[in-house]
Structures are given as C-alpha cells and as structure tokens.
Design a protein around this motif. Structure first.
Motif, PDB file in Angstrom:
ATOM      1  N   PHE A  87       7.546   0.975 -16.211  1.00 48.66           N
ATOM      2  CA  PHE A  87       6.552   0.187 -15.474  1.00 48.66           C
ATOM      3  C   PHE A  87       7.017  -1.246 -15.238  1.00 48.66           C
ATOM      4  N   LEU A  88       7.850  -1.757 -16.173  1.00 46.42           N
ATOM      5  CA  LEU A  88       8.397  -3.102 -16.005  1.00 46.42           C
ATOM      6  C   LEU A  88       9.346  -3.091 -14.812  1.00 46.42           C
ATOM      7  N   GLY A  89       9.118  -3.973 -13.866  1.00 50.36           N
ATOM      8  CA  GLY A  89       9.991  -4.051 -12.695  1.00 50.36           C
ATOM      9  C   GLY A  89       9.733  -2.993 -11.639  1.00 50.36           C
ATOM     10  N   ALA A  90       8.719  -2.147 -11.826  1.00 49.89           N
ATOM     11  CA  ALA A  90       8.450  -1.075 -10.852  1.00 49.89           C
ATOM     12  C   ALA A  90       7.554  -1.561  -9.715  1.00 49.89           C
ATOM     13  N   GLU A  91       7.163  -2.820  -9.752  1.00 48.51           N
ATOM     14  CA  GLU A  91       6.386  -3.436  -8.673  1.00 48.51           C
ATOM     15  C   GLU A  91       5.106  -2.649  -8.352  1.00 48.51           C
ATOM     16  N   GLY A  92       4.473  -2.148  -9.396  1.00 49.48           N
ATOM     17  CA  GLY A  92       3.185  -1.483  -9.205  1.00 49.48           C
ATOM     18  C   GLY A  92       3.251  -0.152  -8.496  1.00 49.48           C
ATOM     19  N   GLY A 101      -4.754   4.409  -0.916  1.00 46.48           N
ATOM     20  CA  GLY A 101      -3.703   3.828  -1.736  1.00 46.48           C
ATOM     21  C   GLY A 101      -4.239   2.641  -2.527  1.00 46.48           C
ATOM     22  N   VAL A 102      -3.463   2.195  -3.518  1.00 42.90           N
ATOM     23  CA  VAL A 102      -3.836   1.038  -4.335  1.00 42.90           C
ATOM     24  C   VAL A 102      -2.661   0.065  -4.366  1.00 42.90           C
ATOM     25  N   VAL A 103      -2.912  -1.183  -4.004  1.00 41.49           N
ATOM     26  CA  VAL A 103      -1.869  -2.220  -4.010  1.00 41.49           C
ATOM     27  C   VAL A 103      -2.196  -3.221  -5.114  1.00 41.49           C
ATOM     28  N   PRO A 104      -1.542  -3.109  -6.277  1.00 41.04           N
ATOM     29  CA  PRO A 104      -1.799  -4.089  -7.340  1.00 41.04           C
ATOM     30  C   PRO A 104      -1.289  -5.469  -6.928  1.00 41.04           C
ATOM     31  N   ASP A 119       0.666  11.810  -6.016  1.00 37.67           N
ATOM     32  CA  ASP A 119      -0.082  11.664  -4.767  1.00 37.67           C
ATOM     33  C   ASP A 119       0.398  10.471  -3.932  1.00 37.67           C
ATOM     34  N   GLY A 120       1.374   9.725  -4.440  1.00 39.98           N
ATOM     35  CA  GLY A 120       1.862   8.565  -3.697  1.00 39.98           C
ATOM     36  C   GLY A 120       0.798   7.494  -3.499  1.00 39.98           C
ATOM     37  N   ARG A 121      -0.049   7.333  -4.499  1.00 41.61           N
ATOM     38  CA  ARG A 121      -1.165   6.401  -4.374  1.00 41.61           C
ATOM     39  C   ARG A 121      -0.767   4.954  -4.651  1.00 41.61           C
ATOM     40  N   MET A 122       0.198   4.778  -5.550  1.00 37.18           N
ATOM     41  CA  MET A 122       0.493   3.439  -6.058  1.00 37.18           C
ATOM     42  C   MET A 122       1.398   2.655  -5.103  1.00 37.18           C
ATOM     43  N   ASN A 123       0.872   1.574  -4.592  1.00 35.99           N
ATOM     44  CA  ASN A 123       1.622   0.653  -3.740  1.00 35.99           C
ATOM     45  C   ASN A 123       2.469   1.430  -2.712  1.00 35.99           C
ATOM     46  N   PRO A 124       1.812   2.221  -1.889  1.00 29.51           N
ATOM     47  CA  PRO A 124       2.546   3.140  -1.002  1.00 29.51           C
ATOM     48  C   PRO A 124       3.477   2.396  -0.041  1.00 29.51           C
ATOM     49  N   GLY A 125       4.654   2.959   0.134  1.00 31.72           N
ATOM     50  CA  GLY A 125       5.622   2.390   1.071  1.00 31.72           C
ATOM     51  C   GLY A 125       6.493   1.302   0.484  1.00 31.72           C
ATOM     52  N   LYS A 126       6.212   0.899  -0.758  1.00 30.79           N
ATOM     53  CA  LYS A 126       7.002  -0.146  -1.392  1.00 30.79           C
ATOM     54  C   LYS A 126       8.137   0.466  -2.226  1.00 30.79           C
ATOM     55  N   VAL A 127       9.181  -0.278  -2.389  1.00 33.98           N
ATOM     56  CA  VAL A 127      10.322   0.012  -3.260  1.00 33.98           C
ATOM     57  C   VAL A 127      11.089   1.258  -2.817  1.00 33.98           C
TER      58      VAL A 127
END
Lengths: 474, 474
Positions: free
Chosen positions: A203-208, A71-74, A463-471
C-alpha cells in the motif's frame, strides 16, 4: 460501521453516515478545490466529495461506491505533482478526502513511534513528535499542506532521505481500508516482525490504487539539537560526490542533507529574485549545500560546526572542495536555503518551465549529467536547462524554461527518459506516476515487471475501483 | 537458458544443463546435508538437489519442476531455525541450493552499493564491502555460513538493527526467478524510485514461497573506524530503556548494538562455561552491553570512548545506570560479548532447552517481561526461564531449560504467544515461519491479513510450487 452492515443505498444515507460536512456534491462550488490539484495542472469531475472523520466513514464510502459501481479517488493535501489525487474529466468517481481524519492517535517516546491518521498535516506530525522530544524526519516543500496519508501513498522523499530514508522506510505499520470495505489493522509498532508477507509495502507508494491508508505507525528518532550548514564550491560533480563521501565519514554519517546546485542556477536565482545573497561569489561550476546535525542534549563535546569544519578541511586537502562558508547564524543558513528553494520560481520568470524528477545511481551522476546536457541541447538548442538535486540520493531535479516549452514537452520527456533508462535510473524519483506518467510506466518497465504489477492490482482490487486509470493499466 | 526454450524433459537433461556437480540424487549420501538443517531439528526428502551456478540454471530447475509437477525448496546456508529451507518428509520436491551462485558481481563505492548473488556467504559480502572502504552492516551468529539469499528471503535481523534496520532495509533491488521460470530483473541500485509497486518487498522475507531471489543490490555505509563498548548495570528494564535513550541522543544516534542480559543469565554463563569473566560482580538485576561507533577516518576529534563515557555520565545522573565499565581493549570487548554469545550453550548444560524469539513495542518490554515471568512460572513452576535480547528493537530471546522441556513445548509456546499477542507483539521477530510456525501464523494473524497473504501466494505461485507447505497455507 462494523463489518456485515449493508452499504448506504443512496447518497442521503451515505451523507448521514459521514456526519455534518461529510459530503459535498460534485457540482457545487465547494467541490472545486478537490477537483483541481494545487499546481493547476489537473482538473476532473466527481459525483461528490466524501470527507469521513473515522474508519467507519471510509468503510461506508467504499461500500457505497461498490454498490453504485463508482470509482474511489483517495486524496490527501492534494499537493502531488502528477495528478494522482485528482479525478479524470469523465467522472464516475467519489473523491475520498482523508483530511478530516486527522488525529495523532498516540505518541510513544520510549518506542520511538507515533500513530497518526492519514489526514494529519506533515508539519503537525513533525510537531507532535517534537513535543515528546522526538523527531519525525520526513520533510519536503509542501509540508505545511501535504498529509501523512498522501506522503505514504506516494512514498514521499524530500531533503533528508540520505540519512533517514523515504517515507516507506519511516513506517512500521498501517491501517488500511480495502476496496471491499474491510479493514486491515496492521498498525504494529514493531522493529522486527517476520511473520509472513509484509503487506504494508503493497500500500505504501501505491498511490491509492490498492486500498486506502487510514493510519500509520511511524518511526521516530532522537531529536536533532544543533545543525551546522555549509555552502561549498566544488569543481565537478565527481568532486561533489567525493566531498559528500568525506563529510559522511568524518561526521559519523550525520549528513542530513546534500543539495547540488549549478553556478548557472545560482546566477539565475540571484538575477531574477529579490533579496538573494550569493554565499560565495566565485566562479565554481557547482556548489553543495550540506548540513550535519547532532542529537546531543548535554553541553560539551564537539559541536556540529566543528565537525563540519574539520570535514571540510579534509575535503580541501583532497581537492573535493575549493571554497566553503559555514553558516554563522540561522539567517545565513536561511540564505543558503533560499537559493535552493527559489530556483523553480526564478526559472518561471525566464519563461514557462517544465521540470523532471529523476534518479540515477549516485556514481553515474557525473556521466549522466554531461550526457544529458549534450543531448538536451542538441534536441532543443534554444532552451535553457538547469539542474539541482538531492545528491546523496542520486535524485536530480532537471528543469527547462522557454516560451515554447509546452510544445516540446513530449520530445524532451522522451529524450531525457531514454537517457535515464540507459543509465539504469528512474524516470520518477519522488513524484510518482499518478495520471501524468502512466504511459512512461508501461514503456520503461520490463514486460515481466508490468505484468506483476497488473497481477497485484487485479488481486487486491478486482473491480478496478481504487483510483481508476492511475499508475498501472488494469 | 533464454526464455522460450523448452524445459529439461528428464533428470539427465537437467543435470547436463546444471553442469558438473550441479545435480545430486536425493537418495545419495551427498544429499544428506541438504535434507537435514544445521540444528538437526528438521529432516526431509527430495528427488534431488539442484546446484545451479547462474540464473539460467535456476530457470532450468524451475521449468523442470513445472514439467514434472514437483515442488521447489530454495535453500541457502541451511542455518535457519524454523525449517524454511528443509523439505518435508513426503518429498516430491527438488531442493534448489543457491550456494554455488556465489559471485559478488560488483561493488560501487560512490553509490554505496554492491550487487551480490544469493549464494554469497554473509561474511564474504561484509569483506567485499570493507575492501572498498565500505560497510555492509548485516551481522548475526551464523554469518560464517548463512548466505545473502537466505538472509534476504528470511529478512534476517541480528545485532545492529537498531542502527541499520533489518535485511529488508538494506536492499535496493532484486533479481528474482519467478515460479514459471521467468526472470524479473529488478536489480536497480537507486535510493529513490517511485515508479509503481515495489515488488522487491514481496520476495524479501517470503522464505522462498513466491520466487527465488538470485541476486540483490545491497546498500552500503561508511565504514566504522572505531567502536567503544560498555557493560552497564541498570536497576530495571525501564531504566535500561532510559539508558539506551540517553546514549542514543548523546552520541548522535551512533548506537550499533544494545543487548539486555539478566543477572540470572550472567550467573548461569559464569557458572557453566569456562573462561568467562563477569565484567561487574555486583548485584544488579539487569545489564546492558552497549556499543557506539564512529566512521571518522582522520585523527582528532572526540573518540567514541569519550562520547560513550560522557553519555554514561548522563545516565548515572539520571539513575538509568548504577555502574559501568568501558572496554579498554579488544580482549575486554570480546569478554563482554562472550557472555551474550555463550548464553544458549550455558543453558544447554542445565538441560534440554527451548528458545523463543519475540518482539514487543520497546515501551512494553518492562510490563511484558514481568507478566511473562509470572505466567510462565505459573505454567511450569519447576522450569528455569531466562531472557536476553536486542533491546533497541524490542526483540527478546526468551529461553527455558529443563529435562522435560520437550513435553512442555506446545503449552509454553501457547502461553507465551498469547501474552505476546496481548501486548501487540510478534511471535517471530527474526526467525520467520518456515515449517515450524505455520500454525501460529494462522492463529495469530487476523482473518483479513491471512486471506491477503493467501491471495498473494495464489497470484504469484498459482501452482503452489514454491516451498510448498511453508509460511502460509495455499
């Protein structure tokens, strides 16, 4: 790294692609600040911290993560309050810090725009605009550390939303690295552009969670040249709203800020903190800190103090204010703000505290405030509750302090948020969802809305890579 | 029709669900106004015209269309200029007219919001706000016929975007019927709400290709009480921009409108149209119609004429204006506007005309204008080209008139739009894509952006039912 080039196959290759200082091993001491947020509420683990300096570096990180199934956490300034930029304890992610991608690429005064990269510190963005006789209005407590990328990814609010809108409203275009490593160059600096779907708002407000914002074309405004501040006593929240209405109209909608503060909170700050002066030692239940500004460059005309004084005169006549003082110096203005800014710390001295960040329709604030006071006191009679807020946005920061407050958190959250939902409000005005409010999002959104959010997540980040488990749950 | 109830199985059942006058057979004479747009550019066919009066009716239409395998073409006032609300000639669709869903559901002055249904005529929405001492700023030529639903679905612009933003910026929340007939109730009237993805922005400006907007929570503002208008001569577009910059700053950013008009166009309007007075019979190549307003309710203070006069004084000193007249009466103000408003009709008298609607970064206007004049003249030396525009938004309405203009359309479109792309502009500022600009969308968007748009379309409308063939290829 242009499109079509293969992903880095191991961490050494990635590290080389990111240049000197571009990779920090997740187990090293240097990784610690990236693994625990500013407030100390959230801590997690990561394989490593990637610190690219350009778009190609961000692309390399995304492709490496894809190849490795990570995963990737910006992460920006890491000052958020809901753990959006902090990894979870189970690791399996790369933290992608945008802080080194920190150039102001251009300022275009005639277009009233600037292009800033994600890692530009908010205060530096403000200064870059001022250097060109322009104003970037976004302003909030963390502005010395938070970054443009974080501000936009969380749709930051702050003190002057009543006039200029949230971070989202200040963006004309975006550059985004998508989960698959492709770049969407949407850095258009146009005021009107009706050519298909407006992707920036995804993307704005999507918290990465949908992609990585790497740069933005930001709206600028004429620079305020003079600001006038008043501290006004008002008998009720209804009257405070009437006061705001009068000042907005009488000053040509030049209100920059309108902060509501209770007598109880003023007393607490004066009692607990050193060097705080009470601007009006009377016995009003509510106060409003209100500011208006002008952008006039030439001499002459009505200064903002005169405008504000005339407006307050109208407010007195209408009974919307009972007393007021206009700051005669920058020092006096700073004294007003001190009460507002020291409120959280003053409460901390009573005992551990929790704070909520809710919005209501502005017109519902009086009834909501009364209902909340009653319900919260019934739920936890021994706890002190306090409110202050950005009145012009209906944004209430509601606080509680007591020794056992942590044990009560779940109960009080639920009590307050149920009430907010009854009044058609929002349980997170500015702070977002992150990892802290994931359950609330699922509880308080309608099934239709939640399902639509899941569909967007699935479409943009299959793939659920972006900031997994958030939002939102994938 | 609550969720879970079956779709109408035949047109009689649908017609009953829609009530008296709710269904018009597509072959009847009464259907004609729904099948040809206001400008007469586009004509098509439909199985019928559905005219629901409430959300349940819209749901019934969506479910009927699904059951029958028909497309749905949402339609408002039918005043758009790109055929977005007109069906294609091959039929196979229901036209869904929202015009009978036309209630202002509520006005909340203290919250500065109103909730209006899709079929409310724009001018009626403006009037509903004024009746509560509030201002709904959206204003455009078609305001007597266009509807809120159409305005939001096309992200309408108009004359005061420089101050209040496009239609998109005036929306806090939406109610939408999704392609499967479910309702998303996102009618929140909140200024701050950071709880997940902002779905409203998917539907705003999507021209009915992702769902049907049935109602909106709209932002209101303090009501302008006085407006001052000036007609100023300026030596170049650079100087016009400097003039705008000065007036914005000197009036506290109170500029409501800033229209740029060329000498050539003034001469044409004065020559071709009756009863038009030239406000400044001098020989300047460009003029600006600029207006500032105040919201002050009480007497006293600086009236907007004084503010504008002082600002123009600064502009003279800077060489940004060479001459100016401030309207001394509503009649004189109307005379200024007449030139701007009669421009399209005056050109029509030269010969058939085409018009373009492009935006550029404001700072690029001078260079773009010069480059366009050169390139268009090279491409079609015998054709007259004219420009006017909403300068503060970089929005240029560029026009050409000659007897053979229709034959030149494709060539001139391509020439102008290629140039717009070179200057990072947009080929459709306010008018949208509809059916007219579908090819341009595909040509001028990057493959990444176009693919993302297609993915959104596929996610939200997997059957391709909504406004098929418009905006983006499925």
């Amino acid at each position: 790294m242009p499109d079509g080039i293969a992903a880095p196959t191991d961490v050494e290759e990635l590290s080389r692609a990111l240049g000197a200082g571009g990779w920090i091993d997740g187990a090293s001491d240097d990784a610690a600040p990236y693994l625990t947020d500013w407030s100390g509420q959230f801590t997690g683990k990561a394989v490593g911290i990637a610190r690219p300096t350009d778009v190609a570096g961000v692309q390399a990180v995304m492709r490496y993560a894809k190849a490795q199934g990570l995963g990737v956490v910006p992460q920006g300034g890491h000052t958020g309050l809901v753990g959006g930029g902090t990894p979870f304890a189970n690791g399996g992610v790369v933290v992608l810090s945008l802080k080194r991608m920190n150039r102001v690429r251009s300022v275009d005064p005639a277009n009233y725009t600037m292009v800033a990269e994600a890692g530009v510190i908010l205060v530096e963005a403000q200064q870059a605009a001022l250097a060109h006789d322009r104003f970037f209005p976004l302003s909030l407590g963390a502005e010395g550390s938070c970054t443009i990328g974080g501000n936009l990814s969380t749709n930051a609010g702050g003190v002057n939303v009543v006039r200029y809108g949230n971070a989202r409203e200040l963006v004309l275009g975006l550059e985004v690295v998508l989960p698959d490593g492709e770049v969407w160059n949407g850095l258009r600096a146009l005021r009107k552009d009706n050519t298909g779907y407006h992707l920036k708002h995804l993307f704005l407000g999507a918290e990465g969670t949908l992609g990585v914002i790497t740069a933005a074309a930001l709206k600028l405004f004429p620079k305020p040249t003079k600001t006038a501040s008043a501290w006004a006593a008002t008998p009720s929240i209804e009257h405070a709203l009437q006061l705001l209405d009068i000042v907005r109209a009488e000053t040509g909608d030049a209100v920059e800020t309108s902060e509501l503060i209770t007598r109880t909170l003023v007393d607490t700050v004066v009692e607990k903190m050193d060097g705080v002066r009470d601007p009006l030692a009377d016995d009003s239940p509510f106060y409003v800190l209100i500011e208006v500004s002008t952008t006039r460059r030439s001499e002459g005309g009505e200064p903002p103090e005169a405008l504000l004084e005339a407006a307050l005169g109208q407010a007195f006549e209408a009974g919307a204010a009972t007393n007021a003082v206009i700051a005669q110096s920058e020092q006096q203005r700073a004294d007003f703000w001190k009460i507002r800014e020291l409120a959280p710390e003053a409460l901390q001295r009573i005992g551990p505290r929790i704070s909520w960040d809710v919005t209501l329709p502005i017109s519902a604030l009086p009834q909501f405030y009364a209902a909340a006071a009653k319900k919260m006191a019934e739920t936890a009679p021994h706890v002190g509750f306090y409110g202050f807020g950005h009145m012009g946005d209906g944004n209430l920061h509601y606080l509680a302090a007591s020794d056992d407050i942590k044990d009560l958190r779940a109960l009080l959250d639920r009590t307050l948020y149920d009430l907010v939902a009854e009044f058609d409000g929002s349980f997170s005005a500015e702070h977002g969802i992150g990892q802290k409010r994931v359950e609330e999002l699922e509880r308080y959104k309608s099934p239709v809305e939640y399902r639509l959010m899941q569909a967007l997540k699935q479409t943009l980040d299959p793939d659920g890579r972006m900031n997994p488990g958030k939002v939102v749950h994938a």
